[in-house]
Every structure is written in C-alpha cells, then in structure tokens.
Write a protein that holds these residues in place. Structure first.
Motif, PDB file in Angstrom:
ATOM      1  N   TYR A 214       4.244   9.745   1.795  1.00 56.22           N
ATOM      2  CA  TYR A 214       2.782   9.626   1.851  1.00 56.22           C
ATOM      3  C   TYR A 214       2.193  10.048   3.188  1.00 56.22           C
ATOM      4  N   HIS A 215       3.064  10.288   4.169  1.00 59.31           N
ATOM      5  CA  HIS A 215       2.594  10.824   5.455  1.00 59.31           C
ATOM      6  C   HIS A 215       3.426  12.069   5.793  1.00 59.31           C
TER       7      HIS A 215
ATOM      8  N   ASP B 157       0.491  -4.110  10.182  1.00 60.81           N
ATOM      9  CA  ASP B 157       1.048  -2.754  10.240  1.00 60.81           C
ATOM     10  C   ASP B 157       0.720  -2.031  11.549  1.00 60.81           C
TER      11      ASP B 157
ATOM     12  N   ASN C 213       2.240   5.560  15.217  1.00 61.88           N
ATOM     13  CA  ASN C 213       1.946   6.963  14.909  1.00 61.88           C
ATOM     14  C   ASN C 213       0.703   7.105  14.039  1.00 61.88           C
TER      15      ASN C 213
ATOM     16  N   PHE D   2       2.979   0.422  13.532  1.00 60.77           N
ATOM     17  CA  PHE D   2       3.201   1.833  13.224  1.00 60.77           C
ATOM     18  C   PHE D   2       2.242   2.690  14.055  1.00 60.77           C
TER      19      PHE D   2
ATOM     20  N   ALA E  15       0.633  10.849  12.331  1.00 65.10           N
ATOM     21  CA  ALA E  15       1.465  10.751  11.131  1.00 65.10           C
ATOM     22  C   ALA E  15       1.121  11.849  10.133  1.00 65.10           C
TER      23      ALA E  15
ATOM     24  N   MET F  11       6.706  -1.120  -0.054  1.00 63.19           N
ATOM     25  CA  MET F  11       6.299  -2.492   0.274  1.00 63.19           C
ATOM     26  C   MET F  11       6.330  -3.360  -0.981  1.00 63.19           C
TER      27      MET F  11
ATOM     28  N   ARG G 116      -2.994   9.874   2.388  1.00 69.72           N
ATOM     29  CA  ARG G 116      -3.580   9.072   3.454  1.00 69.72           C
ATOM     30  C   ARG G 116      -4.666   9.773   4.274  1.00 69.72           C
TER      31      ARG G 116
ATOM     32  N   ALA H 113       8.312  -2.151   5.167  1.00 70.06           N
ATOM     33  CA  ALA H 113       6.876  -1.830   5.154  1.00 70.06           C
ATOM     34  C   ALA H 113       6.667  -0.325   4.989  1.00 70.06           C
TER      35      ALA H 113
ATOM     36  N   ASP I 243       4.743  12.672   8.544  1.00 68.67           N
ATOM     37  CA  ASP I 243       5.910  12.327   9.375  1.00 68.67           C
ATOM     38  C   ASP I 243       7.087  11.790   8.557  1.00 68.67           C
TER      39      ASP I 243
ATOM     40  N   ILE J 248       0.823  -1.222   0.000  1.00 72.06           N
ATOM     41  CA  ILE J 248       0.000   0.000   0.000  1.00 72.06           C
ATOM     42  C   ILE J 248       0.852   1.266   0.000  1.00 72.06           C
ATOM     43  N   ASN J 249       2.145   1.095  -0.125  1.00 74.37           N
ATOM     44  CA  ASN J 249       3.012   2.261  -0.325  1.00 74.37           C
ATOM     45  C   ASN J 249       4.187   1.797  -1.181  1.00 74.37           C
TER      46      ASN J 249
ATOM     47  N   CYS K  62       7.382   6.504  12.664  1.00 84.07           N
ATOM     48  CA  CYS K  62       6.101   5.813  12.450  1.00 84.07           C
ATOM     49  C   CYS K  62       5.801   4.847  13.593  1.00 84.07           C
TER      50      CYS K  62
END
Ligand code: ARG
Length: 287
Positions: A184-185, A82, A87, A85, A139, A42, A155, A273, A187, A38-39, A279
């Motif tokens: 994508y975040h 996941d 955060n 993570f 995040a 990964m 996100r 990941a 953070d 999903i990112n 995160c």
C-alpha cells in the motif's frame, strides 16, 4: 496557577546537523500498539508486545547510529500509535519538509505533530493545498537519479505528485501506481540502493509502470511476490550496509554480489502494524 513559563518538552532530540553522510528521523514507539485495522497486516486480535517493540526499536536506533549515520529522535504524543512509522511524516528535500496528509482519520492527528517536528528540526514545513486529500510522505515518493518516483492509489492521491515535483524544481515523474493492497506504500515496493541499483517489485504495480521504472534504473533487482511480501524493499541503506527485517536468499545474494552487506534486524512487533525498518525511518539527507 498554571506554570505557563515552563519550557515545553522538546519534540526532537536535536536539530539537523548534517555532520554525517546520511541522516534519519526515527520516532520513539512509547505509545505504539495495534489499535485499528487500516492495512491487511493489522489485526486487533494480534497485539504487539510493546516492551518487545521498544527493545526492537532501541536496538535498531543504536545499530543505525553505530554506522555513523546521524539519527534524530522524534518524541511521540499519546493517542497516535502509528507515529513510529516516521517515513510517513512527510517528504524532506534540502531545507524543506512537505508534511503528510493521512488517508485514514486514524492517523490524521500525526500531521500537526509532524509539522511541529519539521520546524523543531530546523526545516521549513510545507503544508499541501487542501485539494490534496492524501499524501503519505517519503513512503510514497523517492528521488532516483533525475526523476521522482511516486507511489499512489492506496495512500496518496495521484495529484500530489505535481506539488512534490514542483517543490523539487520541476523534476520529471515516473508513476508507480500501487495495485495490490498488500503493498500500500511505495516503500514496500521500491528501494533506492544507490545511483545505479534499486529493488523494484514486479507484482506491486502495473506491467507498464514496472517497465518504465526498470528502464530508468541502470541495475534493477527485481522483487517477486515472495520478496515483496517479505518486505525486502522496506529497508534502510547506509553506505554499503542494508538493514532489513528478513532477506530472502535471492535478494540477499543479489545485494551481496553487488558488494552490499545485508543486516537482518528483527522488527516482528512493528510488522503486526504493517511496517518494517524502512517505514520506521525518514531519511533527512544523504546519499
Ligand atoms: N499501520 C501503519 C499504516 O497502516 C503502517 C505504516 C507503514 N509505513 C510505511 N512507510 N509503509 O498506516
């Protein structure tokens, strides 16, 4: 007969004590794995070594606790790899925890567990209205000075920001639209170091947003593409110590010059990941 009187296993190791300058929630990586993509980091064919990941996580937890920070551990549930993570669990402010709503169905089952976790910590758990389709917690939202910096796009929905700002008493917002899927975040693009200092990526957002953020931060340290790709922003600050997976020489020098000690902590398995130490920790309170 089922043993209905049995006390359920605790979700967290403790309630929040606020007995340290700063407190964090970490999530135990018992079920951590790369089970979907999903990112951009990964890849199903690049599996994490779980035993190694657990060692990296345990030593991170111990090093964080050794600084004097309060560290609370969230116990995981099977099927949500996941969850480590932390955060992404939500956004904590004072006694309230706004529970995340995950963009991807691969993570949506974490939210009820995070909601229960916030309650077990002694927080009031707040669930966002249904019209907010995605908000991935601390995040994507950070208070800096008298403003709330929000990341949105990949996100989190932009409209989530108004709810967060309202819950913080109507704080003003600075947007950091995230324009590159690799970041994508928020953070991965912004790190508050102190009231004056922040790491700010120039490549993760628009020129307008970068200008607005750097004019709000008294002493910004600008991250270029290499620094941002190295996940320098995805770090954890405890007083004058900054935990980072890898510091680029430029970022290390800029922080050392300002009196910070950069401690590299290898989280290679979690990078598979798409996450690093930032995160992996949710700040519950503190500086
Ligand atoms: N695999 C996770 C995801 O894609 C990584 C989350 C990283 N977390 C963070 N706070 N940046 O959702």
């Amino acid at each position: 007969m089922p043993d209905t009187d049995a006390t359920p296993d605790p979700i967290v190791t403790a309630t929040i004590q606020r007995n340290a300058p700063v407190g964090f929630l970490l999530a135990r990586p018992s079920y951590f794995a790369v089970e979907y993509e999903i990112n951009p980091y990964m890849h199903l064919e690049v599996q994490a070594d779980r035993a190694k990941a657990i060692t990296q996580w345990e030593t991170f937890r111990d090093r964080l606790a050794a600084t004097g920070a309060e560290v609370i551990v969230q116990e995981p549930i099977a099927g949500w790899p996941d969850l480590v993570f932390a955060n992404n669990a939500g956004f904590v402010h004072g006694n309230r925890g706004i529970v995340s709503r995950f963009r991807h169905p691969e993570r949506e089952g974490e939210a009820p567990h995070d909601e229960a976790t916030f309650r077990a910590l002694g927080l009031e758990a707040i669930v966002l209205p249904d019209e907010i389709t995605a908000f991935e917690g601390a995040a994507d939202a950070v208070v800096f000075g008298d403003k709330l910096i929000v990341g949105h796009g990949p996100r989190s929905d932009e409209k989530a920001k108004h709810h967060i700002a309202d819950l913080l008493g109507g704080i003003e917002i600075i947007d950091m639209p995230l324009v590159d899927e690799r970041f994508y975040h928020l953070d991965l693009a912004f790190l508050r170091v102190s009231d004056e200092i922040a790491l700010v990526s120039e490549v993760a957002t628009t020129p307008e947003a970068f200008a607005a953020i750097t004019s709000h931060v008294p002493d910004p340290i600008v991250l270029d593409l290499d620094d941002t790709l190295a996940f320098c922003a995805n770090s954890v600050v405890v007083d004058r110590t900054i935990f980072m997976h890898v510091a680029t020489p430029r970022v290390r020098a800029a922080l050392e010059q300002r009196g910070y000690e950069v401690v590299e902590h290898d989280v290679s398995e979690f990078l598979k990941a798409g996450g690093s130490v930032g995160c992996m920790s949710l700040q519950l309170y503190g500086h």
